[in-house]
Motif scaffolding. Structure first.
Motif, PDB file in Angstrom:
ATOM      1  N   ILE A  43      65.646  26.990   2.522  1.00 34.26           N
ATOM      2  CA  ILE A  43      65.557  27.888   3.674  1.00 34.26           C
ATOM      3  C   ILE A  43      66.843  27.687   4.481  1.00 34.26           C
ATOM      4  N   ILE A  44      67.593  28.764   4.688  1.00 34.21           N
ATOM      5  CA  ILE A  44      68.826  28.688   5.463  1.00 34.21           C
ATOM      6  C   ILE A  44      68.577  29.353   6.811  1.00 34.21           C
ATOM      7  N   GLY A  45      68.744  28.585   7.874  1.00 39.74           N
ATOM      8  CA  GLY A  45      68.585  29.134   9.216  1.00 39.74           C
ATOM      9  C   GLY A  45      69.916  29.619   9.761  1.00 39.74           C
ATOM     10  N   ASN A  46      69.906  30.811  10.334  1.00 40.01           N
ATOM     11  CA  ASN A  46      71.111  31.402  10.913  1.00 40.01           C
ATOM     12  C   ASN A  46      70.880  31.778  12.367  1.00 40.01           C
ATOM     13  N   HIS A  47      71.963  31.855  13.120  1.00 40.62           N
ATOM     14  CA  HIS A  47      71.899  32.346  14.494  1.00 40.62           C
ATOM     15  C   HIS A  47      73.153  33.160  14.761  1.00 40.62           C
ATOM     16  N   CYS A  48      72.995  34.231  15.541  1.00 43.17           N
ATOM     17  CA  CYS A  48      74.104  35.170  15.741  1.00 43.17           C
ATOM     18  C   CYS A  48      75.279  34.555  16.488  1.00 43.17           C
ATOM     19  N   ARG A  49      75.089  33.428  17.142  1.00 42.16           N
ATOM     20  CA  ARG A  49      76.173  32.854  17.955  1.00 42.16           C
ATOM     21  C   ARG A  49      76.853  31.645  17.304  1.00 42.16           C
ATOM     22  N   LEU A  50      76.584  31.385  16.044  1.00 40.09           N
ATOM     23  CA  LEU A  50      77.178  30.211  15.403  1.00 40.09           C
ATOM     24  C   LEU A  50      78.512  30.573  14.745  1.00 40.09           C
ATOM     25  N   TYR A  51      79.596  30.213  15.441  1.00 43.73           N
ATOM     26  CA  TYR A  51      80.958  30.385  14.915  1.00 43.73           C
ATOM     27  C   TYR A  51      81.681  29.055  15.103  1.00 43.73           C
ATOM     28  N   LEU A  52      82.160  28.489  14.015  1.00 41.36           N
ATOM     29  CA  LEU A  52      82.654  27.117  14.006  1.00 41.36           C
ATOM     30  C   LEU A  52      84.101  27.037  14.481  1.00 41.36           C
ATOM     31  N   PRO A  53      84.361  26.408  15.627  1.00 41.53           N
ATOM     32  CA  PRO A  53      85.746  26.260  16.103  1.00 41.53           C
ATOM     33  C   PRO A  53      86.595  25.488  15.083  1.00 41.53           C
ATOM     34  N   GLN A  54      87.776  26.041  14.795  1.00 41.83           N
ATOM     35  CA  GLN A  54      88.663  25.461  13.787  1.00 41.83           C
ATOM     36  C   GLN A  54      89.776  24.615  14.381  1.00 41.83           C
ATOM     37  N   GLY A  55      89.878  24.600  15.714  1.00 43.77           N
ATOM     38  CA  GLY A  55      90.971  23.870  16.340  1.00 43.77           C
ATOM     39  C   GLY A  55      92.261  24.646  16.388  1.00 43.77           C
ATOM     40  N   ASN A  56      92.195  25.948  16.071  1.00 42.10           N
ATOM     41  CA  ASN A  56      93.399  26.780  16.125  1.00 42.10           C
ATOM     42  C   ASN A  56      93.724  27.165  17.561  1.00 42.10           C
ATOM     43  N   SER A  57      94.988  27.409  17.801  1.00 45.18           N
ATOM     44  CA  SER A  57      95.404  27.899  19.112  1.00 45.18           C
ATOM     45  C   SER A  57      95.168  29.395  19.207  1.00 45.18           C
ATOM     46  N   TYR A  58      94.608  29.820  20.324  1.00 44.44           N
ATOM     47  CA  TYR A  58      94.470  31.240  20.595  1.00 44.44           C
ATOM     48  C   TYR A  58      95.351  31.660  21.766  1.00 44.44           C
ATOM     49  N   ASP A  59      96.387  30.854  22.021  1.00 45.66           N
ATOM     50  CA  ASP A  59      97.351  31.220  23.050  1.00 45.66           C
ATOM     51  C   ASP A  59      98.187  32.394  22.553  1.00 45.66           C
TER      52      ASP A  59
END
Length: 752
Positions: A43-59
């Motif tokens: 059983i795989i549980g999902n949620h619409c707000r799960l996005y894994l931060p990669q440590g990339n810069s968004y500057d």
């Protein structure tokens, strides 16, 4: 106790061998995937707000000071040199190059293990009507049943197991960018997930409600031996900051059984699903296994009515499951991997738009609340994009977004930062929401401010040629190349300005605001026709066409804004049709082209409904079947042969069906405008149209040459009936007066 085969849904006699082929359900916040293996289930549980931060810069690099130099290079040397210059300056300012959004990821994997190796009579199914997933089988003539749904009532994943012996284990992800820790209190598993590259994270709660549960010694989970059914309740609680975490406490009691919980859920889900109903098949046909239906369609070399009905139901089911708190991403609300294609994010240059294409016509307005919420959350990034890249006020949408609206997904090969019409395309659904509902509060407080922000960007971004005509420079036709005045840029700007002007008039804004919109519309570049007689994709003489491409951006006035048709502008309509035919020849129907893009096929179909090409729609449906573009759930794949789980095709397909049966634009109600030969008879109920028109019932039988129609309008208006495939229909081109909330019925002879 055995699995009741769904009439509106699918079933198959094999467990899933990969997560993409799992049974799926959801409620707009939570999603669940069930593989259905009797021995080693997941059983795989999902949620619409799960996005894994990669440590990339968004500057964002401050590129505004380099805009004039970039434009000068475009004028004097061309786009290749200008893009190179721009990219080098960005890198000097610290830009790291093309960066993907933080990826969508699963919340948990829960494993159910048994010793049921010698099982028989296996079936697994999805009931689209109720949102329930079922797995049934027998061991030594003893029946076993597993049922799952995601509650629209209590916002939990609910899972039922027949009495028996089970090992229930929570997987330890051991992911380098997540810290996972668990505690078990009696029969409750609480697992806490901290993201390593942000202050965000999430909590998972799993309650195993049964007698005879023993704690496992070397992993998180239980050994269960129960003479009664086992109930498991699961939920995921994300947070953006540690201070946002909800109070962690054990539930006081769980007294409700599966049937009670399901009854509360199904009352909500089923009402949503049944607002619209397409009938093309009998119950006996519907209850065949899904892969048998697919094989029969392949043998017949065309879509069958029963399979199209199921694909239509699957599309609306996807949207009900995936939309609500946010809007469907590339994978709806589901994933079983930490590395989904294109991050499984919100991709705004065609995919999100297709996934919500049928929301309004399917009367699933609450799903669009998640779309509007998402845009609000991304708006700070959209504003910074406009300011940093173009020194402009207002907003510029990113093409890829998840945790941020900042646009860092571009480089020299993919100069997506030159695509500036994204916000305007997103605004299409804001204004359409008003057209379908008549909600003037929404028009004033949501539509007008968003449109004004977009126009503010145009005020600062657009240049003027010596004759006063606006010039879009830089400009990009996603994802087909750069040149000034991409046709979609112009078409979107015209739609934005037209909708804002009309909104001002409806709401009684000062005439000066109306005039400003009209003046800007008058400065827009004219559409151009090339030597082939085709509408050009770039409105500049020095940029040729690339017909062999999956995007149909320059046909935006046809498939999206409905700017013109064969009556309002016959010459431009013919040019657009020629451009479409060229695309079909070079791309869609070219066996040597890379035609495996499902979103490209769906845009082809949406154009075909407008150009009244029923045989082409049959061809597109056949391509999806012949090339195995969906899984057993009928969720689609981006490429042929089940490559990359993507749901934008699911979102678009119901809209294709609606438009080929009943469509409204420019005051004209088109009936059976692209009805394919594969569907000689059928019925649809409840579809919604712009201007607050509802098709209560539309029944057709081409063999009996008869159409029956019942429609109602929530406002007084006059419409013209149009039968492009049946020019001899007596009512063709007749005007009909619709009075507020009074149903009008027609019976018409379908004469060609």
């Amino acid at each position: 106790m055995l699995n009741q085969l769904p009439k509106r849904g699918i079933w198959t006699d094999q467990p899933a061998s990969k997560w993409e082929d799992a049974l799926v359900s959801g409620n707009g916040s939570h999603g669940v995937m069930v593989l259905g293996d009797p021995v080693h289930d997941t059983i795989i549980g999902n949620h619409c707000r799960l996005y894994l931060p990669q440590g990339n810069s968004y500057d964002l690099p401050n590129m505004a000071p380099h805009l004039e130099e970039t434009r000068k290079i475009i004028r004097e040397q061309g786009y290749k040199q200008a893009i190179h210059f721009y990219y080098e300056r960005a890198k000097e300012l610290g830009y790291q190059g093309l960066t993907m959004s933080d990826p969508s990821h699963p919340g948990f994997h829960l494993h159910i293990e048994t010793d049921h190796q010698n099982y028989t009579d296996y079936k697994r199914s999805i009931n689209y009507q109720t949102g329930e997933l079922s797995v049934s089988y027998q061991v030594n003539e003893q029946p076993y049943l597993r049922k799952t749904f995601v509650s629209q009532d209590c916002n939990q994943i609910i899972y039922y197991l027949s009495p028996g012996c089970y090992t229930i284990k929570l997987e330890d992800y051991q992911h380098p960018k997540i810290k996972q820790s668990s505690i078990v209190d009696q029969q409750t598993i609480h697992t806490h997930f901290d993201y390593c590259y942000s202050e965000a994270g999430y909590d998972v709660f799993i309650d195993v409600i049964t007698e005879g549960a023993k704690l496992l010694s070397h992993t998180v989970g239980f050994e269960v031996n129960s003479e009664n059914p086992v109930l498991i309740r699961m939920d995921i609680t994300p947070y953006k900051e540690k201070t946002d975490r909800k109070v962690i406490r054990k539930p006081l009691s769980y007294s409700e059984d599966y049937s009670t919980l399901f009854a509360k859920h199904v009352a909500i889900h089923q009402e949503m699903f049944e607002r619209v109903e397409l009938t093309l098949a009998t119950d006996q046909e519907r209850q065949q296994p899904i892969w048998s239906l697919v094989e029969k369609a392949k043998q017949q070399r065309q879509i069958t009515p029963v399979l199209l009905e199921k694909m239509y139901d699957a599309g609306r089911y996807m949207y009900i499951c995936s939309a609500g708190e946010l809007t469907p991403n590339l994978q709806g609300i589901w994933t079983g991997t930490f590395e989904p294609a294109w991050s499984g994010d919100f991709t705004f240059d065609t995919n999100v738009e297709l996934s919500i294409a049928a929301a309004l016509s399917s009367n699933l307005l609450e799903g669009l609340e998640g779309f509007f919420r998402l845009i609000k959350e991304l708006m700070p990034g959209f504003r910074e994009n406009a300011q940093k890249y173009y020194g402009a006020r207002g907003v510029m949408a990113a093409i890829h977004s998840s945790n941020s609206g900042k646009h860092v997904h571009w480089n020299q090969v993919w100069p997506l930062h030159l695509w500036t019409c994204g916000a305007g395309w997103l605004a299409h659904w804001y204004y359409q929401y008003y057209r379908f509902t008549g909600d003037k509060l929404f028009l004033q407080h949501e539509v007008v401010p968003f449109l004004e922000d977009i126009v503010l960007f145009y005020n600062d971004f657009l240049m003027e040629d010596p004759d006063g005509t606006y010039r879009f420079t830089p400009s990009y036709s996603a994802e087909n190349g750069a040149a000034d005045n991409a046709t979609q840029d112009v078409a979107v700007a015209k739609e934005v300005l037209t909708n804002l002007r009309v909104a001002y008039q409806i709401l009684g804004y000062p005439e000066a605001k109306v005039k400003r919109c009209q003046d800007m519309l008058g400065k827009m570049p004219s559409y151009q026709v090339n030597e082939d007689g085709a509408l050009k994709e770039w409105l500049t003489p020095d940029k040729g066409e690339n017909y062999n491409h999956r995007h149909f951006s320059h046909l935006y006035p046809v498939f999206q804004s409905r700017e013109f048709n064969n009556e309002t502008d016959p010459a431009m309509w013919q040019a657009a049709r020629t451009a479409f035919d060229k695309r079909l020849e070079a791309w869609l129907l070219n066996e040597e082209a890379d035609t495996s893009s499902t979103h490209g096929r769906m845009h082809s179909a949406l154009c075909a409904t407008q150009f009244h090409m029923p045989e082409l729609i049959d061809d597109i449906f056949r391509l999806l079947i012949d090339h195995n573009c969906f899984y057993s759930s009928l969720m689609m794949s981006h490429y042929n042969e089940q490559e990359i789980f993507n749901v934008d095709g699911n979102g678009a397909l119901p809209q294709v069906v609606h438009e080929m049966l009943a469509d409204f634009s420019n005051g004209r109600l088109t009936l059976l405008g692209a009805l394919p030969p594969s569907l000689p008879k059928g019925e649809i109920k409840g579809i919604c149209l712009p201007n607050q028109i509802i098709v209560h019932r539309l029944t057709w039988d081409t063999e009996a040459q008869q159409l029956k129609l019942q429609i109602v309008s929530k406002i007084d208006q006059e419409v013209k009936l149009y039968f492009p495939l049946y020019p001899e229909v007596e009512e063709n081109n007749q005007r009909v007066t619709l009075q507020q909330n009074k149903q009008v019925s027609f019976v018409m002879n379908l004469l060609k």
